[in-house]
Structure formats: structure tokens, C-alpha cells
Design a protein around this motif. Structure first.
Motif, short mmCIF file in Angstrom:
data_model
loop_
_atom_site.label_atom_id
_atom_site.label_comp_id
_atom_site.label_asym_id
_atom_site.label_seq_id
_atom_site.Cartn_x
_atom_site.Cartn_y
_atom_site.Cartn_z
N GLU A 144 0.70 -1.15 -0.14
CA GLU A 144 -0.05 -0.12 -0.08
C GLU A 144 0.80 1.36 -0.06
O GLU A 144 0.51 2.14 -0.63
CB GLU A 144 -0.74 0.04 1.31
N PHE A 198 1.54 4.24 -3.26
CA PHE A 198 1.19 5.59 -3.11
C PHE A 198 1.86 6.51 -3.75
O PHE A 198 3.25 6.48 -3.70
CB PHE A 198 1.09 6.06 -1.49
N LYS A 222 6.61 10.19 -3.65
CA LYS A 222 6.17 9.05 -3.09
C LYS A 222 6.53 9.04 -1.59
O LYS A 222 7.34 10.01 -1.24
CB LYS A 222 6.81 7.91 -3.68
N ASP A 248 -1.14 6.78 6.23
CA ASP A 248 -2.52 7.46 6.38
C ASP A 248 -2.35 8.29 4.86
O ASP A 248 -1.39 9.31 4.91
CB ASP A 248 -3.07 8.47 7.38
N LYS A 249 -3.04 7.99 3.96
CA LYS A 249 -2.81 8.50 2.71
C LYS A 249 -3.06 10.06 2.70
O LYS A 249 -2.31 11.10 2.08
CB LYS A 249 -3.78 7.88 1.54
N ASN A 250 -3.87 10.55 3.18
CA ASN A 250 -4.49 12.00 3.52
C ASN A 250 -3.40 12.85 3.98
O ASN A 250 -3.12 13.79 3.62
CB ASN A 250 -5.96 11.95 3.96
N LEU A 274 -0.50 13.29 1.78
CA LEU A 274 -0.93 14.03 0.47
C LEU A 274 -0.68 15.35 1.11
O LEU A 274 -0.15 16.41 0.31
CB LEU A 274 -2.37 13.77 0.17
#
Ligand code: SF4
Length: 382
Positions: free
Chosen positions: A113, A117, A127, A232-234, A237
């Protein structure tokens, strides 16, 4: 404090009105030129044999590297020499890392995962910089294999600990924040070697909103690396976008490549817009064109990365440049549309453009990118 050329000059024979003033023994025509070159480290201090020890001590202290650089598989962390970006520029963006515990049953899917990303922005792909593998035990093969890829870089927890960071295990926000500021000030202002190791904050486990808010502060002041206990993707980002704003070089404009960009699969009859290659202008226009109900083209003119009005006043955007761009991109043969919509702010240029590029008709567009959809709606009704 950096020593300026003028400060150095005060220590030279010329400023002190001594023998050897402007003697040229250093290879420079004057003591002033020597001082200017020395301030930029373009000449060695020993080239002038007539300087006193006070300046030599000051100078050596001044050029001493403020913060060490740690390099892992080509990723440079630390190496900063200013407190604020506008003083010069920051050198190496804050690295963002995630710890993965290899003793949990689904650690491989976690790694996948994180590896999958990515964020594409301004012609770059971002990344996670590092994955730190904890409790690795018999999975060394995984580490060996994944070290072949450029990003994320894999390191074992033990390797991470031995890299030479000043590791701050986050407990309390105020304490961590003060520690980061104190460390950076000691390193940069006082050049204190005890504080020269790049700082790395290991975030404590918390809800993602709080982690994101605190990490945002640490990224601004002054963490060289931030390690997260959970992916945590958010959060990532948000931090990558924030990092992009802080770690751009203020001496360089953000620009995109000049060229013909397509939105929503245009054909030969689709509408054509034209603007400059200033990145913020491009992205504002591009996001509007992406959301239009009709396909379109965007011609990006090379204007040294300047926004529309700046480019016009600096003459990097003029009818000649537009003509050359249209010819270079072979718009006349590639597309049947003969109307080109130019930025509304350059409406005065339409007649002149018409004279230079008689194969096309130029239409005054909108001043703001946000008005493009209404503009196109009206255009299509005509
Ligand atoms: Fe000036 Fe250069 Fe002569 Fe030194 S060597 S006194 S800097 S001219």
C-alpha cells in the motif's frame, strides 16, 4: 551570520590604509574584489598573505557547515544552512517515512500500500521517501530486494537508528516544537557542532487529524525527517503539498513545459486555449479545462515561467513568441479549429496577434480561470 564582502573588506589592507593595498598578490585587481570573491567562497583565504588572524578565525567559523547531511541511497536529508527560505533557499526537503512492523501478519500488504502510494503534481511524482522495517528477523530478503528500487527506500529499524539523526520521540507538542527550534537555531546561528545532526521526529500514535496538524508544524519548523507509526494517505498528501510550498527555490520560478496539452480527448474541431508556462497559471487553467463538458486543447507558450501580465510586460509573451510556438507545435496542420482563446488580461493583444498569425482568429477569454466554464457555455450557445 554570513560574512558579507563588505564585512570582509574592513579587514583588508585597503580598508586599513596599510602597505600592500590593492597589491594584486592574490590575483585580484583590488582588495574589494578579493573580499567579494571570498564572501562567495570563490577564492581561498590564504591567497592574501596580509590578512590578520581575527578575520581568518571569523571566516573559518563562517564557512563551517551548519548542519550535517545524511545520505541514504541517494536521498539527502539535512544539510541546511539558513533558518528561513528567503535568506537563500532550503537544500533538502523534509523526508517522510513510515514504520512498518514486520511481526504483524499483514505487513506485506501494508508495504505494498505504501509503495503504491504516489502523487503526481507539476510534472513530478512524489512517493513516501522511506519505509523503516521493524522486527525484521528472517525477512532480510525483502530488505535486500526492495533496496534495488529508488523510492521508497527500505531500511531496517536498526539501520535507521544508526544513521546519525538527532531522533526526537514525540511525546508533547510544545516540547517537540521548542526542541526543534532550539536545535536548528544552535546549528545555524551558533554553528554549534553539538546540534549539527539533522533532526528526525518520530510521531506518537494518535488520530490522523492531530498527527497531520502537528507534523505540518514540524515540517515548517524544523524537522529534517518525520517518521509515522501508521500510514495515512491523506496525511501524506497534505504534507507533500505543504513541503512543495516550502522547499521550492525562491530564486527559480515554477514552470511547466511549453507544448500542446489535451483535455478530455479532443479531436480536430475542439476549442483551443492559450496561456503562459507559469506553473500556477497552467494548473489553474488545466483544472478548469479538465472539468469542462467539452474536450479542449491548451497551448502553453514558453514565457520564462512568468504569469500572464508579468510575461506581457517583460515581453516574454508577445505576438512573435506566440507565432513561433504555433509554428513549432504545427497547430495549423494538427487541428482544424482556427479560433484561439487567449487570457482576458491580454485582450488588447488580439489585433496584433491577428497580424502576426493571420491563419488564426484570437478571442479574448476570461481574466480568471474560474470563469472559463461560464465563458465556454456562452461560446457554445453562439
Ligand atoms: Fe589586497 Fe589581494 Fe593584496 Fe591582499 S593580496 S592586500 S587582498 S590585493
Amino acid at each position: 551570520m554570513e560574512l558579507s564582502g563588505l564585512q570582509i573588506f574592513k579587514y583588508t589592507p585597503a580598508a586599513k590604509k596599510l602597505q600592500h593595498t590593492n597589491c594584486k598578490d592574490c590575483g585580484c585587481p583590488t582588495c574589494m574584489i578579493f573580499s567579494m570573491k571570498l564572501a562567495k567562497q570563490q577564492i581561498e583565504i590564504d591567497k592574501c598573505p596580509y590578512l590578520d588572524e581575527e578575520l581568518k578565525d571569523l571566516y573559518l567559523q563562517n564557512i563551517r557547515q551548519a548542519q550535517k547531511t545524511i545520505e541514504i541511497n541517494g536521498l539527502k536529508i539535512g544539510g541546511e544552512d539558513v533558518l528561513f527560505r528567503h535568506e537563500k533557499t532550503f537544500n533538502n526537503p523534509t523526508a517522510l517515512a513510515v514504520i512498518v512492523d514486520c511481526s504483524i501478519y499483514d505487513y506485506k500488504s501494508k508495504i505494498k500500500e505504501i509503495c503504491d502510494f504516489e502523487l503526481k503534481w507539476a510534472n513530478e511524482i512524489f512517493k513516501v521517501d522511506l519505509i523503516i522495517l521493524k522486527n525484521l528477523k528472517d525477512n532480510l530478503e525483502l530488505l535486500k530486494k526492495s533496496k534495488e528500487q529508488s523510492k521508497p527506500i527500505f531500511v531496517s529499524y536498526e539501520e535507521f537508528k544508526a544513521l546519525g539523526f538527532n531522533i526526537i520521540e514525540e511525546q508533547d507538542f510544545q516540547v517537540t516544537k521548542n526542541l526543534l527550534i532550539e536545535t536548528r537555531c544552535k546549528a545555524i546561528i551558533e554553528k554549534d557542532e553539538n546540534y549539527s545532526a539533522p533532526t528526525c521526529v518520530v510521531m506518537k500514535k494518535d488520530d490522523e487529524y492531530s498527527v497531520c496538524a502537528r507534523a505540518s508544524y514540524y515540517l515548517c519548523k524544523y524537522a529534517n525527517m518525520i517518521v509515522f507509526q501508521a500510514f495515512d494517505k491523506n496525511t501524506l498528501l497534505s504534507l507533500i503539498m505543504l513541503r512543495q510550498n516550502i522547499y521550492t527555490d525562491p530564486n527559480k520560478t515554477l514552470q511547466v513545459d511549453s507544448g500542446l496539452y489535451e483535455f478530455n480527448n479532443p479531436d480536430k474541431t475542439s476549442i483551443i486555449f492559450l496561456t503562459t508556462n507559469f506553473a500556477l497559471t497552467y494548473y489553474a487553467v488545466a483544472s478548469e479545462l479538465e472539468s469542462l463538458p467539452v474536450p479542449s486543447y491548451l497551448i502553453v507558450v514558453p514565457a520564462q515561467g512568468m504569469s500572464v501580465l508579468t510575461a506581457w510586460s517583460a515581453e516574454t509573451f508577445n505576438p512573435e513568441v506566440v507565432k513561433q510556438t504555433l509554428e513549432k507545435l504545427d497547430i495549423k496542420n494538427k487541428i482544424d479549429t482556427r479560433k484561439i482563446i487567449i487570457p482576458g488580461l491580454l485582450g488588447e493583444m488580439t489585433e496584433e496577434l491577428q497580424q502576426y498569425c493571420s491563419d488564426f482568429e484570437f478571442i479574448k477569454g476570461t481574466n480568471e480561470a474560474s470563469d472559463i466554464s461560464k465563458f465556454v457555455e456562452k461560446l457554445l450557445k453562439k
